[in-house]
Write a protein that holds these residues in place. Structure first.
Motif, PDB file in Angstrom:
ATOM      1  N   SER A  86      41.798  33.448  72.898  1.00 34.36           N
ATOM      2  CA  SER A  86      41.197  33.657  74.221  1.00 34.36           C
ATOM      3  C   SER A  86      40.656  35.062  74.428  1.00 34.36           C
ATOM      4  N   ASP A  87      40.714  35.899  73.410  1.00 36.97           N
ATOM      5  CA  ASP A  87      40.282  37.291  73.558  1.00 36.97           C
ATOM      6  C   ASP A  87      38.769  37.418  73.495  1.00 36.97           C
ATOM      7  N   ASN A  88      38.297  38.549  73.999  1.00 40.60           N
ATOM      8  CA  ASN A  88      36.901  38.947  73.891  1.00 40.60           C
ATOM      9  C   ASN A  88      36.908  40.384  73.400  1.00 40.60           C
ATOM     10  N   VAL A  89      36.617  40.593  72.120  1.00 38.33           N
ATOM     11  CA  VAL A  89      36.816  41.891  71.487  1.00 38.33           C
ATOM     12  C   VAL A  89      35.488  42.630  71.359  1.00 38.33           C
ATOM     13  N   LEU A  90      35.571  43.952  71.453  1.00 36.06           N
ATOM     14  CA  LEU A  90      34.413  44.825  71.306  1.00 36.06           C
ATOM     15  C   LEU A  90      34.632  45.713  70.097  1.00 36.06           C
ATOM     16  N   VAL A  91      33.709  45.667  69.142  1.00 36.28           N
ATOM     17  CA  VAL A  91      33.794  46.476  67.928  1.00 36.28           C
ATOM     18  C   VAL A  91      32.987  47.746  68.135  1.00 36.28           C
ATOM     19  N   ALA A  92      33.653  48.899  68.043  1.00 36.81           N
ATOM     20  CA  ALA A  92      32.956  50.179  68.122  1.00 36.81           C
ATOM     21  C   ALA A  92      32.213  50.401  66.807  1.00 36.81           C
ATOM     22  N   PHE A 128      37.414  33.219  69.888  1.00 36.44           N
ATOM     23  CA  PHE A 128      37.338  34.523  70.535  1.00 36.44           C
ATOM     24  C   PHE A 128      35.917  35.094  70.435  1.00 36.44           C
ATOM     25  N   GLY A 129      35.532  35.820  71.471  1.00 33.78           N
ATOM     26  CA  GLY A 129      34.201  36.422  71.504  1.00 33.78           C
ATOM     27  C   GLY A 129      34.175  37.786  70.845  1.00 33.78           C
ATOM     28  N   VAL A 130      33.000  38.171  70.368  1.00 35.80           N
ATOM     29  CA  VAL A 130      32.817  39.455  69.687  1.00 35.80           C
ATOM     30  C   VAL A 130      31.572  40.141  70.238  1.00 35.80           C
ATOM     31  N   GLY A 131      31.701  41.391  70.596  1.00 36.27           N
ATOM     32  CA  GLY A 131      30.583  42.229  70.982  1.00 36.27           C
ATOM     33  C   GLY A 131      30.585  43.507  70.155  1.00 36.27           C
ATOM     34  N   VAL A 132      29.478  44.203  70.147  1.00 33.16           N
ATOM     35  CA  VAL A 132      29.326  45.421  69.351  1.00 33.16           C
ATOM     36  C   VAL A 132      28.803  46.521  70.263  1.00 33.16           C
ATOM     37  N   ALA A 133      29.378  47.716  70.138  1.00 35.76           N
ATOM     38  CA  ALA A 133      28.973  48.844  70.987  1.00 35.76           C
ATOM     39  C   ALA A 133      28.612  50.038  70.114  1.00 35.76           C
ATOM     40  N   PHE A 134      27.457  50.615  70.395  1.00 37.35           N
ATOM     41  CA  PHE A 134      27.021  51.841  69.725  1.00 37.35           C
ATOM     42  C   PHE A 134      26.809  52.914  70.783  1.00 37.35           C
ATOM     43  N   ILE A 135      27.454  54.074  70.610  1.00 36.67           N
ATOM     44  CA  ILE A 135      27.336  55.176  71.553  1.00 36.67           C
ATOM     45  C   ILE A 135      26.232  56.113  71.071  1.00 36.67           C
ATOM     46  N   ASP A 136      25.168  56.199  71.848  1.00 30.84           N
ATOM     47  CA  ASP A 136      24.022  57.048  71.523  1.00 30.84           C
ATOM     48  C   ASP A 136      24.329  58.476  71.963  1.00 30.84           C
TER      49      ASP A 136
END
Length: 458
Positions: A86-92, A128-136
């Protein structure tokens, strides 16, 4: 009966009960070499022996090496209940080898969960969901816009080429930690970093601001896990650097598999993998890496990084030894995934959470945190507030850890006022919350010495 021949080597001249003292002939040289040129695990394929890798991993073939690294990742995820259906994870995602491997492995877990979901009849377990985050960080580093735009385009291509389910890429400028518009936020961020004179302090402050940006994008987009690609090599450098900076009390909080002191818990599934292993895996699997803001560390961080590299060249197990030694420190109570009663989480995962969670007497409890680095503070530090004036900057200074006070916060009072005015709102709110907690804790500690409201002195 002997043959009496001097050239005979059949020992026919000896009696039957006599045993030859000569050693058996050695095996053919070619056969010995063939045995050494086989994979240590499968004994079938040829091993990979790159110059940048040593130890048993260098004697694995490509398939066994890949399986070994993925096994470390999967063991960390399952044994510490990092991801549930049930998680929704964000990959840095920075584009480097560590975050690239983390994204690939998390995608592999999601892909397998998706196939199991499609194959099941009742469709009871969600994927489970997966998102990706990039810090500019182009507002901080002098990098050409063409290079940054090209790197972001490559990242979009990497994420979009992953198999379904689709994953959203969040490109977030680091100045978004401010609630104001981007131009004003960029100006405030530049002035904030310029107010820090120490090179190590400026680098550490930027690291803390990057975490704030990741927490903000995760919270605003409904993620409940933040996955970092921190590996053994990076954590080993942090262990020595934190020790030098006087952060020994909070060190154990930073090196565990799980860190739930943040609003969105942070997990480190690649904690047991070295940077050399991850670099080699990217090379073997053709995983494209790109780091538009990759710069060598400076100050104390740079010295420690060079020192650890020298140690690693002398002995390939030095980084692992540093991490294992630091791992004996007592963790904090927030170094675990909070238990859940969600019916969508399988019973096996909930039992694993309880099994992996620490007992109360095996962990350190802390309710005070530094507003800048969010490091846990000793409770007796709150006693310093009793001698403070009402000046906001003085109270903020006292609420911070000794390392931030020495390396980040300006010493001049006038510069301190300007520094506090440039801080993001999240840091200010954390300082206010810490002050309230400090005041409550102080009252509890001196409760026996206070007079009752009725004026009775008993």
């Amino acid at each position: 009966m002997s043959c009496n021949s001097s050239g005979c080597q059949s020992n026919c001249y000896k009696n039957g009960d006599q045993v030859s003292d000569s050693p058996p002939p050695p095996p053919p040289l070619a056969a010995a070499n063939d045995s050494n040129n086989l994979c240590l695990k499968c004994k079938t394929n040829s091993p990979i022996t790159p110059g940048s890798l040593s130890g048993d991993e260098a004697r694995f073939c490509a398939d066994c090496f890949r399986s070994n690294i993925y096994g470390k990742f999967r063991l960390a995820v399952t044994s510490h209940a990092m991801i549930s259906p049930s998680d929704n994870v964000l990959v840095a995602f920075s584009g480097g080898p560590s975050s690239r491997v983390a994204l690939q492995f998390v995608h592999g877990l999601q892909d397998r969960a998706q196939k199991n979901f499609e194959a099941s009849k009742d469709k009871s377990l969600p994927v489970f969901g997966v998102g990706v985050a990039f810090i500019d960080e182009s507002a901080v580093y002098p990098v050409s816009s063409d290079k940054v735009d090209g790197a972001i385009q490559d990242m979009r291509s990497v994420v979009s080429n992953l198999a379904p389910p689709a994953k959203q890429l969040h490109v977030v400028p680091i100045e978004n930690i401010y609630a104001s518009d981007s131009i004003d936020g960029k100006d405030r961020l530049t002035k904030l970093l310029d107010a820090v004179n120490d090179a190590t302090g400026k680098e550490d402050l930027l690291l803390h601001l990057r975490m704030l940006a990741l927490q903000k994008v995760a919270s605003q987009n409904g993620y409940n896990r933040l996955i970092l690609g921190s590996c053994t090599s990076r954590i080993a450098c942090h262990v020595l650097a934190a020790t030098v900076k006087g952060q020994g009390y909070s060190l154990s909080a930073d090196i565990q598999y799980v860190d739930a002191r943040w609003e969105i818990p942070v997990v480190l599934p690649l904690r047991d993998c070295t940077s050399q292993e991850l670099n080699l895996l990217c090379h073997l699997d053709g995983l494209k890496t790109l780091q538009p803001f990759d710069r060598p560390p400076s100050g104390i961080n740079g010295l420690i990084s060079s020192f650890v590299n020298v140690l690693q060249e002398e002995n390939s197990s030095r980084e692992c030894t540093i991490l294992r030694t630091a791992g004996k420190l007592t963790p904090f109570e927030f170094n675990r995934i909070p238990e859940t009663d969600d019916c969508n989480v399988p019973l096996a995962i909930r039992r694993r959470q309880k099994r992996s969670n620490l007992k109360t007497n095996e962990s350190i409890f802390s309710e005070l945190f530094c507003p800048i680095c969010n490091g846990p503070l000793k409770n007796f530090n709150s006693l310093n507030l009793s001698s403070l004036k009402s000046c906001q900057s003085s109270r903020f200074n006292a609420a911070c850890c000794s390392s931030c006070q020495f390396q980040i916060i300006p010493k001049d009072p006038s510069s301190m006022e300007n520094f506090c005015s440039l801080l993001p709102q999240q840091v200010v709110d954390r300082a206010k919350h810490g002050n309230c907690s400090n005041s409550s804790l102080l009252r509890e500690q001196i409760q026996d010495c206070l007079l009752l409201d009725s004026g009775d002195e008993t």
